[in-house]
Design a protein around this motif. Structure first.
Motif, PDB file in Angstrom:
ATOM      1  N   PHE A  62      -2.482  -7.820 -27.789  1.00 39.61           N
ATOM      2  CA  PHE A  62      -0.798  -7.601 -26.828  1.00 39.61           C
ATOM      3  C   PHE A  62      -0.214  -7.775 -26.320  1.00 39.61           C
ATOM      4  O   PHE A  62       1.208  -7.630 -27.000  1.00 39.61           O
ATOM      5  CB  PHE A  62      -2.060  -6.924 -25.074  1.00 39.61           C
ATOM      6  CG  PHE A  62      -1.283  -6.000 -24.844  1.00 39.61           C
ATOM      7  CD1 PHE A  62      -1.877  -4.580 -24.754  1.00 39.61           C
ATOM      8  CD2 PHE A  62      -0.332  -6.066 -23.871  1.00 39.61           C
ATOM      9  CE1 PHE A  62      -0.687  -3.455 -24.593  1.00 39.61           C
ATOM     10  CE2 PHE A  62       0.056  -5.333 -22.290  1.00 39.61           C
ATOM     11  CZ  PHE A  62      -0.052  -4.323 -22.646  1.00 39.61           C
ATOM     12  N   THR A  96       1.841  -0.470 -28.217  1.00 37.09           N
ATOM     13  CA  THR A  96       1.303  -0.259 -27.426  1.00 37.09           C
ATOM     14  C   THR A  96       0.284   0.257 -25.971  1.00 37.09           C
ATOM     15  O   THR A  96      -0.480  -0.264 -25.608  1.00 37.09           O
ATOM     16  CB  THR A  96       2.502  -0.945 -26.078  1.00 37.09           C
ATOM     17  OG1 THR A  96       3.311  -1.793 -26.388  1.00 37.09           O
ATOM     18  CG2 THR A  96       1.700  -1.540 -24.711  1.00 37.09           C
ATOM     19  N   THR A 117      -8.159  -0.183 -24.677  1.00 40.34           N
ATOM     20  CA  THR A 117      -8.742  -0.842 -24.213  1.00 40.34           C
ATOM     21  C   THR A 117      -9.902  -0.069 -23.070  1.00 40.34           C
ATOM     22  O   THR A 117     -10.271  -0.777 -22.397  1.00 40.34           O
ATOM     23  CB  THR A 117      -7.914  -1.667 -23.776  1.00 40.34           C
ATOM     24  OG1 THR A 117      -6.706  -2.788 -25.011  1.00 40.34           O
ATOM     25  CG2 THR A 117      -8.392  -3.325 -22.591  1.00 40.34           C
ATOM     26  N   THR A 167       3.537  -6.291 -27.503  1.00 42.03           N
ATOM     27  CA  THR A 167       4.420  -6.613 -26.300  1.00 42.03           C
ATOM     28  C   THR A 167       5.659  -7.793 -27.168  1.00 42.03           C
ATOM     29  O   THR A 167       7.163  -7.191 -26.444  1.00 42.03           O
ATOM     30  CB  THR A 167       4.147  -6.656 -25.448  1.00 42.03           C
ATOM     31  OG1 THR A 167       3.801  -7.925 -25.564  1.00 42.03           O
ATOM     32  CG2 THR A 167       3.092  -5.716 -24.534  1.00 42.03           C
ATOM     33  N   GLN A 177      -2.983   0.614 -27.790  1.00 44.71           N
ATOM     34  CA  GLN A 177      -3.887  -1.079 -27.301  1.00 44.71           C
ATOM     35  C   GLN A 177      -4.732  -0.472 -25.805  1.00 44.71           C
ATOM     36  O   GLN A 177      -5.347  -0.417 -25.456  1.00 44.71           O
ATOM     37  CB  GLN A 177      -3.503  -1.744 -27.650  1.00 44.71           C
ATOM     38  CG  GLN A 177      -4.309  -3.051 -27.375  1.00 44.71           C
ATOM     39  CD  GLN A 177      -4.164  -4.257 -27.998  1.00 44.71           C
ATOM     40  OE1 GLN A 177      -3.245  -4.010 -28.830  1.00 44.71           O
ATOM     41  NE2 GLN A 177      -4.611  -5.563 -27.434  1.00 44.71           N
ATOM     42  N   VAL A 178      -3.376   0.423 -24.793  1.00 44.74           N
ATOM     43  CA  VAL A 178      -4.073   0.291 -23.603  1.00 44.74           C
ATOM     44  C   VAL A 178      -5.068   1.556 -23.417  1.00 44.74           C
ATOM     45  O   VAL A 178      -6.472   1.020 -23.058  1.00 44.74           O
ATOM     46  CB  VAL A 178      -3.000   0.816 -22.503  1.00 44.74           C
ATOM     47  CG1 VAL A 178      -3.157   1.061 -21.233  1.00 44.74           C
ATOM     48  CG2 VAL A 178      -1.707  -0.629 -22.274  1.00 44.74           C
ATOM     49  N   SER A 229      -6.364  -9.889 -25.934  1.00 47.75           N
ATOM     50  CA  SER A 229      -4.854 -10.594 -24.842  1.00 47.75           C
ATOM     51  C   SER A 229      -3.836 -10.699 -25.829  1.00 47.75           C
ATOM     52  O   SER A 229      -2.759 -10.607 -26.430  1.00 47.75           O
ATOM     53  CB  SER A 229      -4.756 -11.281 -24.015  1.00 47.75           C
ATOM     54  OG  SER A 229      -4.022 -11.909 -23.546  1.00 47.75           O
TER      55      SER A 229
END
Length: 598
Positions: free
Chosen positions: A240, A213, A220, A244, A216-217, A237
């Motif tokens: 992600f 997670t 991004t 999650t 990827q943040v 999206s």
């Protein structure tokens, strides 16, 4: 920790004293005990210590009743019970309070150790690790250790003490009843262990998904411009949401398994209390023990049950702690992958002195590869005399950046050696080696701080006059003074509030202020527009005029005046000489030059 142990012992002692007052209270209220007590001398051979203690306590209470009346005695015993309860709760609070600096301090130390290890590890370590994963370990994993392990430390210290002392006192009260009770302890532990068996593995998988997670943040935020340009918001999206959702399912399993700790321990504890109550009640009704002989009276049995019930809560807390600790230890495993990572860029035990650069840098039969069987540099022999400018050119992937990265020991050679003034760079201290060098990269690395602090980054106690002088040489002073706060202007994350040329000039000013004898330029003007390139190149010319320079360049026009140009192809030096000599050879360099001329 010693204080916590002492305070927990005292809390048990005061708790037992507060419960001990229950027996005469019950006797007075319900007139259960009509025995006439007489004082027994301490140490009497006709009575055990336990019987003497109980008898003399009852004798003292009966004497006080005779002198002051039952109501006054009742009030006194109630006051004593409140007093001991106050002492018990004070010790209980103190035992938890003295553990706070340990738990918070350990978490702080773990974070500091991870950060210091990140600073110490070689660059090669991070080429195999995702930045988001490392951020997850220093944030999420450390928080999990804090919430699971450190929050359980007081329970792991306190509860074994409470359980041992309460069981010891119960054995003192009635060995026979305690024997019935202790039979259920192994079954209790076995059931709790069975439920928590897979908790650590599930927690480890959940923390790995947390790292995905964070990764990827991070990706991004770094690639937001590209995501928007390619209308890829929905795609990112979905990715992600998948991560999650997987993490939600894994955390749900962990939470459900952990949530069973309290009801299961409650149920097992109730079974234990019920069995002891049935056995003890049967012996009271019979008027004697199952083994023969006198059994305790009803008020003493209630006292036994109250103390026994006090053991249930520590056992439940201990079971919760044994559930929490595996979760934290799963995170600690991930943290240890950083803390225990091997750093192969080490100082020698007795480093050679290297305080100045007076001779030359020499590559002697240098070979290097990132992976076994895939050589990047092959048999490099090169000498860079002091005060000269050496340019390195070649196609992408030829090994140019790798070559210059070996000089400050970002990587160590796999074969051959690199020397400075005849000293193998592996035989000198890394700090001394890197103090001789300044770097200006294609992508200037700046920090979310003021302009002043970015320029003064590598120099301790730099003055404003020194910073301004460096900025003037780097052609940066004018644009800095146009800012409302001048040198105290914050430049944002990685210098996002500045243009590419401005960031590069700050990077050059930083190198000028450090004033290193060796300067490494890695395509310092490759990403700039014509105007910015002219200003930056002018600043670089001033910077290079008094020091040894190693410059990687794609734009051959920027290195025409180099003392020697090194041409690389597939990890080898294929040509070398001045610009005119290489053009005259009509080889690979001339080919590159003609392509750029077109």
């Amino acid at each position: 920790m010693g204080g916590a142990v002492v305070l927990n012992i005292l809390s048990v002692v005061f708790n037992i004293f507060s419960f001990a007052v229950l027996v005469p209270l019950l006797n007075i209220l319900f007139k259960v005990d009509t025995t006439q007590y007489e004082f027994i001398p301490w140490g009497s051979e006709a009575s055990t210590f336990k019987d003497t203690l109980v008898n003399n306590f009852y004798f003292s209470v009966s004497q006080y009743i005779a002198q002051h009346g039952a109501l006054t005695t009742l009030l006194l015993l109630g006051g004593i019970m409140i007093f001991f309860t106050a002492l018990k709760t004070a010790c209980y609070f103190g035992a938890n309070a003295v553990m706070v600096p340990i738990s918070t301090g350990v978490v702080k130390d773990i974070r500091n150790r991870i950060y210091n290890k990140i600073l110490a590890l070689p660059i090669g370590f991070f080429s195999e690790e995702r930045k988001g994963d490392i951020i997850a370990r220093i944030s999420g994993d450390v928080s999990e250790v804090e919430n699971s392990v450190m929050a359980s430390i007081s329970m792991l210290i306190k509860n074994p003490i409470l359980i041992i002392l309460y069981f010891a006192f119960l054995t003192f009260l009635s060995p026979e009843m305690m024997a019935f009770t202790i039979v259920f302890a192994p079954a209790f532990v076995w059931v709790m262990g069975l439920i928590g068996k897979q908790l650590k593995r599930n927690s480890l998988e959940a923390q790995t998904l947390w790292s995905d997670t964070m990764s990827q943040v991070d990706e991004t935020l770094g690639g937001l411009r590209v995501i928007k340009a390619f209308n890829a918001e929905k795609k990112m999206s979905r990715r992600f949401h998948e991560i999650t959702d997987n993490m939600r399912r894994k955390l749900a399993r962990v939470s459900i398994r952990q949530a069973t700790a309290h009801p299961v321990s409650e149920f097992l504890g109730t079974i234990m209390i019920a069995i002891v109550l049935l056995v003890g009640g049967a012996m009271i009704i019979r008027g004697e023990s199952f083994l023969g002989g006198k059994f305790m009276d009803a008020s003493q049995f209630i006292f036994f049950m109250v103390v026994l019930y006090s053991v249930i809560e520590p056992i439940k807390e201990l079971s919760r702690a044994t559930y929490s600790v595996p979760k934290g230890m799963a995170s600690m495993e991930r943290i240890n992958r950083i803390l225990e990572a091997e750093n192969n860029i080490k100082d020698p035990e007795n480093p050679l002195p290297l305080n100045e650069f007076t001779g030359s840098i020499a590559f002697q039969n240098v070979n290097f590869s990132y992976e076994d069987g895939k050589p990047i540099l092959k048999q490099i022999n090169l000498e860079i005399p002091r005060g000269k400018m050496i340019a390195i050119v070649g196609e992408s992937g030829a090994g140019k950046t790798t070559l210059v990265d070996l000089i400050p020991r970002f990587w160590d050679v796999c074969g051959g050696r690199i020397t400075i003034d005849g000293k193998d760079i592996r035989e000198v201290a890394v700090k001394d080696l890197r103090s001789l060098m300044g770097n200006v990269n294609q992508d200037p690395i700046l920090f979310n701080d003021t302009i002043f602090n970015n320029i003064a980054f590598g120099v301790e106690n730099a003055t404003m006059e020194q910073v301004i002088a460096a900025a003037r040489i780097a052609n940066a002073h004018d644009f800095i003074m146009e800012k409302e706060q001048g040198y105290q202007t914050s430049i944002g994350d990685r210098g996002s509030k500045l243009s590419g040329g401005q960031r590069q000039r700050l990077s050059i000013a930083r190198a000028i202020l450090k004033n290193p004898p060796i300067l490494i330029l890695d395509e310092a003007t490759a990403s700039l527009d014509t105007e910015s390139e002219r200003l930056v190149q002018d600043a670089l010319d001033r910077l290079m005029s008094t020091r040894t320079t190693i410059a990687i360049a794609h734009r051959l026009s920027t290195i025409k005046n180099a003392d020697e140009i090194i041409v690389m192809q597939e990890g080898r030096i294929v040509e070398r000489g001045t610009h005119e000599q290489l053009i005259g050879l009509g080889g690979y360099y001339k080919k590159l030059h003609d392509m750029q001329a077109l």
